[in-house]
Design a protein around this motif. Structure first.
Motif, PDB file in Angstrom:
ATOM      1  N   GLN A  38      14.734  -6.029 -12.987  1.00  0.00           N
ATOM      2  CA  GLN A  38      14.477  -7.279 -11.858  1.00  0.00           C
ATOM      3  C   GLN A  38      14.087  -6.803 -10.677  1.00  0.00           C
ATOM      4  O   GLN A  38      14.206  -5.583 -10.010  1.00  0.00           O
ATOM      5  N   VAL A  39      12.928  -7.467  -9.962  1.00  0.00           N
ATOM      6  CA  VAL A  39      12.044  -6.887  -8.670  1.00  0.00           C
ATOM      7  C   VAL A  39      12.160  -7.583  -7.751  1.00  0.00           C
ATOM      8  O   VAL A  39      11.641  -8.747  -8.119  1.00  0.00           O
ATOM      9  N   ASP A  40      12.671  -7.582  -6.356  1.00  0.00           N
ATOM     10  CA  ASP A  40      12.184  -8.641  -5.368  1.00  0.00           C
ATOM     11  C   ASP A  40      10.600  -8.163  -4.866  1.00  0.00           C
ATOM     12  O   ASP A  40      10.416  -7.455  -4.389  1.00  0.00           O
ATOM     13  N   ILE A  41       9.868  -9.134  -5.496  1.00  0.00           N
ATOM     14  CA  ILE A  41       8.330  -8.820  -5.400  1.00  0.00           C
ATOM     15  C   ILE A  41       7.958  -9.082  -3.946  1.00  0.00           C
ATOM     16  O   ILE A  41       6.840  -8.534  -3.384  1.00  0.00           O
ATOM     17  N   TYR A  42       8.641 -10.136  -2.986  1.00  0.00           N
ATOM     18  CA  TYR A  42       8.125 -10.287  -1.753  1.00  0.00           C
ATOM     19  C   TYR A  42       8.522  -9.066  -0.905  1.00  0.00           C
ATOM     20  O   TYR A  42       7.822  -8.378  -0.061  1.00  0.00           O
ATOM     21  N   ARG A  43       9.717  -8.318  -1.314  1.00  0.00           N
ATOM     22  CA  ARG A  43      10.083  -7.194  -0.514  1.00  0.00           C
ATOM     23  C   ARG A  43       9.087  -5.970  -0.827  1.00  0.00           C
ATOM     24  O   ARG A  43       8.646  -5.183  -0.111  1.00  0.00           O
ATOM     25  N   GLU A  44       8.686  -5.867  -2.005  1.00  0.00           N
ATOM     26  CA  GLU A  44       7.979  -4.770  -2.346  1.00  0.00           C
ATOM     27  C   GLU A  44       6.388  -5.088  -1.894  1.00  0.00           C
ATOM     28  O   GLU A  44       5.553  -3.922  -1.479  1.00  0.00           O
ATOM     29  N   ARG A  45       5.961  -6.330  -1.739  1.00  0.00           N
ATOM     30  CA  ARG A  45       4.686  -6.567  -0.982  1.00  0.00           C
ATOM     31  C   ARG A  45       4.652  -6.142   0.488  1.00  0.00           C
ATOM     32  O   ARG A  45       3.564  -5.334   0.894  1.00  0.00           O
ATOM     33  N   ILE A  46       5.782  -6.246   1.237  1.00  0.00           N
ATOM     34  CA  ILE A  46       5.784  -6.173   2.491  1.00  0.00           C
ATOM     35  C   ILE A  46       5.841  -4.220   2.568  1.00  0.00           C
ATOM     36  O   ILE A  46       5.283  -3.862   3.720  1.00  0.00           O
ATOM     37  N   ARG A  47       6.809  -3.764   1.958  1.00  0.00           N
ATOM     38  CA  ARG A  47       6.965  -2.361   1.703  1.00  0.00           C
ATOM     39  C   ARG A  47       5.743  -1.755   1.496  1.00  0.00           C
ATOM     40  O   ARG A  47       5.469  -0.745   2.182  1.00  0.00           O
ATOM     41  N   SER A  48       5.041  -2.210   0.555  1.00  0.00           N
ATOM     42  CA  SER A  48       3.800  -1.400   0.110  1.00  0.00           C
ATOM     43  C   SER A  48       2.717  -1.549   1.192  1.00  0.00           C
ATOM     44  O   SER A  48       2.030  -0.366   1.498  1.00  0.00           O
ATOM     45  N   PHE A  49       2.715  -2.725   1.818  1.00  0.00           N
ATOM     46  CA  PHE A  49       1.657  -2.747   3.135  1.00  0.00           C
ATOM     47  C   PHE A  49       2.229  -1.837   4.100  1.00  0.00           C
ATOM     48  O   PHE A  49       1.248  -1.092   4.716  1.00  0.00           O
ATOM     49  N   VAL A  50       3.310  -1.792   4.700  1.00  0.00           N
ATOM     50  CA  VAL A  50       3.863  -0.688   5.579  1.00  0.00           C
ATOM     51  C   VAL A  50       3.610   0.521   5.249  1.00  0.00           C
ATOM     52  O   VAL A  50       3.039   1.325   6.248  1.00  0.00           O
ATOM     53  N   GLU A  51       3.812   0.850   4.014  1.00  0.00           N
ATOM     54  CA  GLU A  51       3.531   2.302   3.561  1.00  0.00           C
ATOM     55  C   GLU A  51       2.033   2.707   3.480  1.00  0.00           C
ATOM     56  O   GLU A  51       1.692   3.739   4.085  1.00  0.00           O
ATOM     57  N   ALA A  52       1.516   1.633   3.346  1.00  0.00           N
ATOM     58  CA  ALA A  52      -0.218   1.975   3.544  1.00  0.00           C
ATOM     59  C   ALA A  52      -0.806   1.949   5.094  1.00  0.00           C
ATOM     60  O   ALA A  52      -1.458   2.662   5.330  1.00  0.00           O
ATOM     61  N   VAL A  53       0.116   1.280   5.815  1.00  0.00           N
ATOM     62  CA  VAL A  53      -0.234   1.284   7.168  1.00  0.00           C
ATOM     63  C   VAL A  53       0.259   2.660   7.651  1.00  0.00           C
ATOM     64  O   VAL A  53      -0.681   3.240   8.485  1.00  0.00           O
ATOM     65  N   LYS A  54       1.124   3.378   7.294  1.00  0.00           N
ATOM     66  CA  LYS A  54       1.468   4.544   7.657  1.00  0.00           C
ATOM     67  C   LYS A  54       0.664   5.443   7.324  1.00  0.00           C
ATOM     68  O   LYS A  54       0.365   6.526   8.165  1.00  0.00           O
ATOM     69  N   ARG A  55       0.153   5.491   6.098  1.00  0.00           N
ATOM     70  CA  ARG A  55      -0.876   6.427   5.552  1.00  0.00           C
ATOM     71  C   ARG A  55      -2.127   6.400   6.137  1.00  0.00           C
ATOM     72  O   ARG A  55      -2.922   7.306   6.105  1.00  0.00           O
ATOM     73  N   GLY A  56      -2.505   5.102   6.563  1.00  0.00           N
ATOM     74  CA  GLY A  56      -3.822   4.978   7.055  1.00  0.00           C
ATOM     75  C   GLY A  56      -4.475   4.491   6.013  1.00  0.00           C
ATOM     76  O   GLY A  56      -5.922   4.381   6.002  1.00  0.00           O
ATOM     77  N   GLY A  57      -4.030   3.893   4.777  1.00  0.00           N
ATOM     78  CA  GLY A  57      -4.890   3.215   3.578  1.00  0.00           C
ATOM     79  C   GLY A  57      -4.656   4.286   2.472  1.00  0.00           C
ATOM     80  O   GLY A  57      -4.033   5.121   2.494  1.00  0.00           O
ATOM     81  N   PRO A  58      -5.093   3.679   1.271  1.00  0.00           N
ATOM     82  CA  PRO A  58      -6.020   2.443   1.298  1.00  0.00           C
ATOM     83  C   PRO A  58      -5.005   1.298   0.993  1.00  0.00           C
ATOM     84  O   PRO A  58      -3.975   1.501   1.021  1.00  0.00           O
TER      85      PRO A  58
END
Length: 354
Positions: free
Chosen positions: A296-316
């Motif tokens: 079971q995965v909270d896909i909305y949580r993963e969406r935001i988490r993945s975006f924030v992690e990408a922002v921290k890395r500077g992409g992609p």
């Protein structure tokens, strides 16, 4: 480490979903919100702890006044493109709600703005984090189903689908109807699972079959105003891809039937149904059905988490925006075919080829 500073453009219902999951990340700070309705912006800010100086009725002023790392664009469908482009031009990463835009041309402008800025452009298809879709993608890529020759993408119900808000049914705000609202999900789901095949031609029809009827019965869903209904509530399309693959798309907000069926994929050695995920093959001399047990995965949580992690890395971007631009040109071709009453070519720009 400094907190990631987030602004929200558009304070409607889906913006609360974004804010909820941003607030769960300790090194993220919600610092600004912009909405053309001041009362809505103020209420949103109070609910999510945004200071009064971070409340705006003009997103341009917000972008020019507040130091931001990223924004979530949660405006109505027809006005996704401009706020996203303006944010990217100012060096701000952008997560934009689905659909990416209201046309392929707008989506291409957004892609070009992202390339020019070097910042992240992510379209918020939370279903990309679905365990069912992830497993189906692996199964298809493994070759276990053989050559994939046919797929169906369906979403819809009898009366539960037509949104009650004018932002979904008035063309100037919505851009389109069920195709842009639900069809973009169905297309992205199968394109993701199938490895993003190149579309060639489309034959399609769209209908405003129920939405304009004053006498339509509403049970267990949203009431809508037939006088404001300006978009389609049903779409069907036949799509040809390179390599001989064909796909049927069927979407409905409202109809005189319980369901349109399940999304599924057929290959020469096996097939699968997407939800719940079940795989069909011939094994050991028997026809077998395999149901996968998935987490079971909270896909909305993963969406935001993945975006924030990408922002921290500077992409992609966690989701390649070029893939979604292709899907927007598929949607364009569906509308074009419906208008012309014949099959049309899907004309893709050079930026998304190769």
């Amino acid at each position: 480490m400094a907190k990631v500073k987030i602004g929200i453009i558009g304070a409607g219902g889906i913006a609360n979903n974004h804010a909820h999951y941003y607030r769960q990340i300790t090194d993220v700070e919600l610092v600004a919100v912009a909405d053309i309705v001041e009362e809505r912006a103020v209420s949103f800010a109070q609910r999510w702890g945004i200071p009064p100086e971070g409340v705006f009725t003009d997103y341009i002023k917000m972008l020019d006044s507040v130091e931001l790392d990223a924004v979530s664009v949660c405006t109505p469908h027809a006005v996704h493109a401009k706020p996203t482009i303006e944010a990217l031009k100012r060096g701000v990463h952008a997560l934009v709600e689905k659909p990416m835009a209201s046309s392929g041309a707008e989506a291409l402008e957004m892609l070009r703005a992202a390339k020019a800025s070097g910042k992240i452009l992510m379209v918020g298809f939370q279903t990309r984090w679905s365990p069912e879709l992830g497993a189906a993608r692996k199964i298809v890529a493994s070759g276990a189903l053989g050559r994939i020759y046919y797929a169906e993408a369906t979403l819809g119900g009898r009366r539960r689908g037509i949104p009650g808000s004018p932002t979904f049914v008035k063309r100037e705000l919505a851009g389109g109807g069920v195709l842009l609202d639900l069809g973009c999900y169905a297309i992205d789901n199968l394109m993701f699972v199938l490895g993003h095949p190149r579309p060639l031609t489309i034959s399609a029809t769209v209908e405003a079959a129920i939405g304009k009827q004053r006498e339509a019965v509403v049970e267990g869903g949203w009431p809508w105003n037939p006088e404001e209904f300006e978009v389609e509530d049903f779409v069907a399309a036949f799509i040809r891809f390179e390599g001989g693959l064909t796909m049927v798309l069927k979407e409905s907000w409202a109809m005189h039937a319980d369901a349109l069926g399940s999304s599924f994929i057929l290959g020469t050695k096996g097939g699968l149904r997407l939800s719940p995920l079940e795989v069909y093959r011939d094994e050991w001399g028997y026809m077998t059905n395999t149901t996968l047990k998935l987490p079971q995965v909270d896909i909305y949580r993963e969406r935001i988490r993945s975006f924030v992690e990408a922002v921290k890395r500077g992409g992609p971007s966690p989701i390649d925006p070029r893939e979604i631009v292709v899907e927007m040109f598929i949607i364009d071709a569906i509308y074009e075919s419906a208008r012309k009453g014949r099959e049309v070519e899907v004309k893709l720009p050079s930026e998304v080829l190769g």
